[in-house]
Structures are given as C-alpha cells and as structure tokens.
Design a protein around this motif. Structure first.
Motif, PDB file in Angstrom:
ATOM      1  N   PRO A   1       0.804  -1.225   0.000  1.00  0.00           N
ATOM      2  CA  PRO A   1       0.000   0.000   0.000  1.00  0.00           C
ATOM      3  C   PRO A   1       0.834   1.270   0.000  1.00  0.00           C
ATOM      4  CG  PRO A   1       0.060  -0.930   2.187  1.00  0.00           C
ATOM      5  CD  PRO A   1       0.798  -1.893   1.312  1.00  0.00           C
ATOM      6  N   THR A   2       2.168   1.138   0.095  1.00  0.00           N
ATOM      7  CA  THR A   2       3.010   2.320   0.227  1.00  0.00           C
ATOM      8  C   THR A   2       3.967   2.545  -0.933  1.00  0.00           C
ATOM      9  OG1 THR A   2       4.644   1.069   1.499  1.00  0.00           O
ATOM     10  CG2 THR A   2       2.907   2.208   2.734  1.00  0.00           C
ATOM     11  N   ASP A   3       4.188   1.526  -1.786  1.00  0.00           N
ATOM     12  CA  ASP A   3       5.072   1.700  -2.934  1.00  0.00           C
ATOM     13  C   ASP A   3       4.583   0.812  -4.074  1.00  0.00           C
ATOM     14  OD1 ASP A   3       6.029  -0.921  -2.390  1.00  0.00           O
ATOM     15  OD2 ASP A   3       7.607  -0.123  -1.101  1.00  0.00           O
ATOM     16  N   ALA A   4       5.414   0.576  -5.077  1.00  0.00           N
ATOM     17  CA  ALA A   4       4.982  -0.132  -6.282  1.00  0.00           C
ATOM     18  C   ALA A   4       5.357  -1.605  -6.264  1.00  0.00           C
ATOM     19  CB  ALA A   4       5.569   0.541  -7.524  1.00  0.00           C
ATOM     20  N   ASP A   5       5.710  -2.175  -5.097  1.00  0.00           N
ATOM     21  CA  ASP A   5       6.060  -3.582  -5.011  1.00  0.00           C
ATOM     22  C   ASP A   5       4.814  -4.461  -5.092  1.00  0.00           C
ATOM     23  OD1 ASP A   5       8.706  -2.961  -4.770  1.00  0.00           O
ATOM     24  OD2 ASP A   5       8.834  -3.331  -2.616  1.00  0.00           O
ATOM     25  N   VAL A   6       4.907  -5.529  -5.878  1.00  0.00           N
ATOM     26  CA  VAL A   6       3.825  -6.492  -6.028  1.00  0.00           C
ATOM     27  C   VAL A   6       4.424  -7.891  -5.980  1.00  0.00           C
ATOM     28  CG1 VAL A   6       1.850  -7.245  -7.407  1.00  0.00           C
ATOM     29  CG2 VAL A   6       2.634  -4.868  -7.546  1.00  0.00           C
ATOM     30  N   VAL A   7       3.766  -8.815  -5.300  1.00  0.00           N
ATOM     31  CA  VAL A   7       4.168 -10.222  -5.263  1.00  0.00           C
ATOM     32  C   VAL A   7       3.042 -11.059  -5.849  1.00  0.00           C
ATOM     33  CG1 VAL A   7       4.640 -12.196  -3.766  1.00  0.00           C
ATOM     34  CG2 VAL A   7       5.750 -10.008  -3.309  1.00  0.00           C
ATOM     35  N   PHE A   8       3.408 -11.971  -6.744  1.00  0.00           N
ATOM     36  CA  PHE A   8       2.435 -12.835  -7.399  1.00  0.00           C
ATOM     37  C   PHE A   8       2.930 -14.263  -7.304  1.00  0.00           C
ATOM     38  CE2 PHE A   8       0.628 -15.006 -11.069  1.00  0.00           C
ATOM     39  CZ  PHE A   8      -0.685 -14.598 -11.015  1.00  0.00           C
ATOM     40  N   VAL A   9       2.054 -15.190  -6.902  1.00  0.00           N
ATOM     41  CA  VAL A   9       2.414 -16.603  -6.842  1.00  0.00           C
ATOM     42  C   VAL A   9       1.358 -17.419  -7.573  1.00  0.00           C
ATOM     43  CG1 VAL A   9       3.665 -16.421  -4.654  1.00  0.00           C
ATOM     44  CG2 VAL A   9       1.235 -16.976  -4.641  1.00  0.00           C
ATOM     45  N   TYR A  10       1.785 -18.543  -8.110  1.00  0.00           N
ATOM     46  CA  TYR A  10       0.850 -19.480  -8.721  1.00  0.00           C
ATOM     47  C   TYR A  10       1.446 -20.876  -8.649  1.00  0.00           C
ATOM     48  CZ  TYR A  10       3.901 -18.661 -12.801  1.00  0.00           C
ATOM     49  OH  TYR A  10       4.986 -18.517 -13.637  1.00  0.00           O
ATOM     50  N   ALA A  11       0.588 -21.863  -8.744  1.00  0.00           N
ATOM     51  CA  ALA A  11       1.019 -23.255  -8.742  1.00  0.00           C
ATOM     52  C   ALA A  11       1.313 -23.679 -10.172  1.00  0.00           C
ATOM     53  CB  ALA A  11      -0.055 -24.145  -8.139  1.00  0.00           C
ATOM     54  N   GLU A  12       2.481 -24.252 -10.384  1.00  0.00           N
ATOM     55  CA  GLU A  12       2.877 -24.740 -11.711  1.00  0.00           C
ATOM     56  C   GLU A  12       2.879 -26.262 -11.689  1.00  0.00           C
ATOM     57  OE1 GLU A  12       6.000 -22.957 -14.590  1.00  0.00           O
ATOM     58  OE2 GLU A  12       7.044 -24.467 -13.389  1.00  0.00           O
ATOM     59  N   ARG A  13       2.127 -26.847 -12.585  1.00  0.00           N
ATOM     60  CA  ARG A  13       1.990 -28.299 -12.616  1.00  0.00           C
ATOM     61  C   ARG A  13       2.362 -28.817 -13.986  1.00  0.00           C
ATOM     62  NH1 ARG A  13      -3.763 -30.369 -11.058  1.00  0.00           N
ATOM     63  NH2 ARG A  13      -4.296 -29.600 -13.141  1.00  0.00           N
ATOM     64  N   ASP A  14       3.233 -29.829 -13.990  1.00  0.00           N
ATOM     65  CA  ASP A  14       3.569 -30.474 -15.256  1.00  0.00           C
ATOM     66  C   ASP A  14       2.327 -31.136 -15.830  1.00  0.00           C
ATOM     67  OD1 ASP A  14       6.175 -29.728 -14.910  1.00  0.00           O
ATOM     68  OD2 ASP A  14       6.792 -31.640 -14.023  1.00  0.00           O
ATOM     69  N   THR A  15       2.119 -30.960 -17.110  1.00  0.00           N
ATOM     70  CA  THR A  15       0.953 -31.539 -17.763  1.00  0.00           C
ATOM     71  C   THR A  15       0.913 -33.047 -17.551  1.00  0.00           C
ATOM     72  OG1 THR A  15       0.976 -29.815 -19.443  1.00  0.00           O
ATOM     73  CG2 THR A  15      -0.243 -31.831 -19.968  1.00  0.00           C
ATOM     74  N   GLY A  16      -0.242 -33.537 -17.114  1.00  0.00           N
ATOM     75  CA  GLY A  16      -0.432 -34.964 -16.920  1.00  0.00           C
ATOM     76  C   GLY A  16      -0.021 -35.472 -15.558  1.00  0.00           C
ATOM     77  N   THR A  17       0.387 -34.579 -14.643  1.00  0.00           N
ATOM     78  CA  THR A  17       0.777 -34.997 -13.297  1.00  0.00           C
ATOM     79  C   THR A  17      -0.060 -34.227 -12.279  1.00  0.00           C
ATOM     80  OG1 THR A  17       2.456 -33.298 -12.879  1.00  0.00           O
ATOM     81  CG2 THR A  17       3.126 -35.226 -14.170  1.00  0.00           C
ATOM     82  N   ILE A  18       0.072 -34.602 -11.015  1.00  0.00           N
ATOM     83  CA  ILE A  18      -0.612 -33.871  -9.948  1.00  0.00           C
ATOM     84  C   ILE A  18       0.372 -33.093  -9.084  1.00  0.00           C
ATOM     85  CG2 ILE A  18      -2.536 -35.497  -9.857  1.00  0.00           C
ATOM     86  CD1 ILE A  18      -1.244 -36.716  -7.362  1.00  0.00           C
ATOM     87  N   ALA A  19       1.688 -33.274  -9.308  1.00  0.00           N
ATOM     88  CA  ALA A  19       2.689 -32.573  -8.519  1.00  0.00           C
ATOM     89  C   ALA A  19       2.763 -31.107  -8.946  1.00  0.00           C
ATOM     90  CB  ALA A  19       4.048 -33.238  -8.690  1.00  0.00           C
ATOM     91  N   THR A  20       2.876 -30.215  -7.973  1.00  0.00           N
ATOM     92  CA  THR A  20       2.960 -28.786  -8.270  1.00  0.00           C
ATOM     93  C   THR A  20       4.130 -28.151  -7.533  1.00  0.00           C
ATOM     94  OG1 THR A  20       1.486 -28.160  -6.459  1.00  0.00           O
ATOM     95  CG2 THR A  20       0.470 -28.573  -8.616  1.00  0.00           C
TER      96      THR A  20
END
Length: 220
Positions: A44-63
């Motif tokens: 809320p005080t500067d231009a820093d942003v953090v973004f996360v997401y889960a990456e999963r190999d196609t055809g697997t359930i591991a992330t």
C-alpha cells in the motif's frame, strides 16, 4: 496436453476501479506447464507487487509454487522462480499495512499442514524458510487465510479451514504464539473456533479498522 490452457494477466487500476492500466501477461497459454491457483498482494506504500501461482507439469498432480515479483506496479515482472515454499499448494500472499513486509501462507501437498513464510522487507521476493503452523490435526486443509492482526502490532495470523462433512471446521493460529521464540508451541494453539461449521470459505479481516480486534467471517 491439457484440455484447458490458461494465461495469467495483470492490470493495475485506480482505487474506485474506474481507470485501468495496460493488461500485462505474466504467463502464456503456450507454456508447457499448467498455471493454477494465482494469488497476488500489493504494497500500500510503494509499487512492489508479489504474485504466486502453482505450476503443474501436464499430466501430473505434482505442483511447485512459482514466485514472480514487480517493483513498478506490475508493468514488468521478474523471471519465474520456484519459491522457498515449493511443493505446496493453495498459497496466499499479503502485505502489512505499512508496506514493510510481505508474507505467504501455504498448504502442503498432503493437504494437512500450513506454513507461514516471511519476507525480510528489503525485497518483495526475498522469502525465508517457512515455519509450520497447525501440524497437529491430520485432516484435509482447504484454502488457508491470513491477515495482519492489529491487536498484536500487525503480526500475522492464519486461519486453517479443515473439511469435516457436511461443513468446514475453522482453526486459528498466529505468528505471535509462544512469544518469545516463535514458533515454539503455546498452550491452546492452534485454537478451534468451535460452534457451527463454516459453509463458505472463511475470511480473516480487520472489518471495522479497530486496532484491538481481528474478525473472522463465514457463513454457517
């Protein structure tokens, strides 16, 4: 290949949502891996942003949990990197009200424990090793929730919704438990809210901007 392929994009708007900047791609539909469960937090005080997401190999359930950061309000993004909270899912990120620290709460892939990861404040992406919270209950954990607790000097608090059919039992834990020397266990933590089970995802939020309380909201 997966039947569904999604791209994640980001845009920054004014507080009332009337004006929006350019839509910036963060991931592409041509990427070989699937990108799921995005979460974002902005200072809320500067231009820093953090973004996360889960990456999963196609055809697997591991992330893996992938971290991207921006220091210009989302116009440009860092290269993807597997975060220190790798092999976890349902990650949530947030920033303290004074912009001094980002934190993440992430559930492990066996859907049981939740860990809290703290950034050191000098860089939005410099997260340290997490400390496990709520490891005492071996039950299916849903999306965890987190917020800064104004009654404890804006230290982090975490909810752990646990599936107990026909609803969800809600557990509470916090960074300040066991002071001094967190994460030493403190008697009574994690604490169950008891009472009715939640029929909606619970929220952890300072609803009334009261410096002495933090509210938990859900539909029973």
């Amino acid at each position: 290949s997966s039947l569904f392929r999604y791209a994640i994009r980001h845009a920054r708007g004014t507080a009332d949502g009337s004006t929006w900047g350019p839509v910036v791609p963060i991931t592409s539909t041509s990427d070989p891996d699937e990108h799921l469960e995005p979460a974002i937090a902005a200072s809320p005080t500067d231009a820093d942003v953090v973004f996360v997401y889960a990456e999963r190999d196609t055809g697997t359930i591991a992330t893996d949990t992938v971290l991207r950061t921006s220091t210009d309000g989302g116009l440009t993004w860092s290269a993807p990197e597997t975060s220190t909270f790798a092999n976890r899912a349902k990650t949530e990120v947030a920033c303290l009200p004074d912009g001094s620290q980002f934190a993440a709460a992430a559930r492990d892939q066996d859907c049981q424990t939740v860990a809290l990861f703290l950034a050191d404040g000098t860089s939005p992406g410099s997260f340290g090793t997490g400390a496990s919270l709520m490891t005492e209950q071996t039950a299916l954990t849903l999306q965890s929730r987190m917020a800064a607790d104004p009654s404890r000097g804006n230290r982090w608090a975490v909810l752990r919704p646990v599936l107990v059919l026909p609803g969800t039992e809600v557990w509470f834990d916090a960074e300040w438990r066991g002071d001094p020397g967190w994460p030493n266990l403190d008697a009574g933590f994690p604490a169950s809210l008891g009472g009715p089970t939640a029929e909606s995802p619970p929220a952890l939020v300072d609803v009334d901007a009261d410096p002495s309380t933090l509210e938990i909201v859900f539909r029973d």
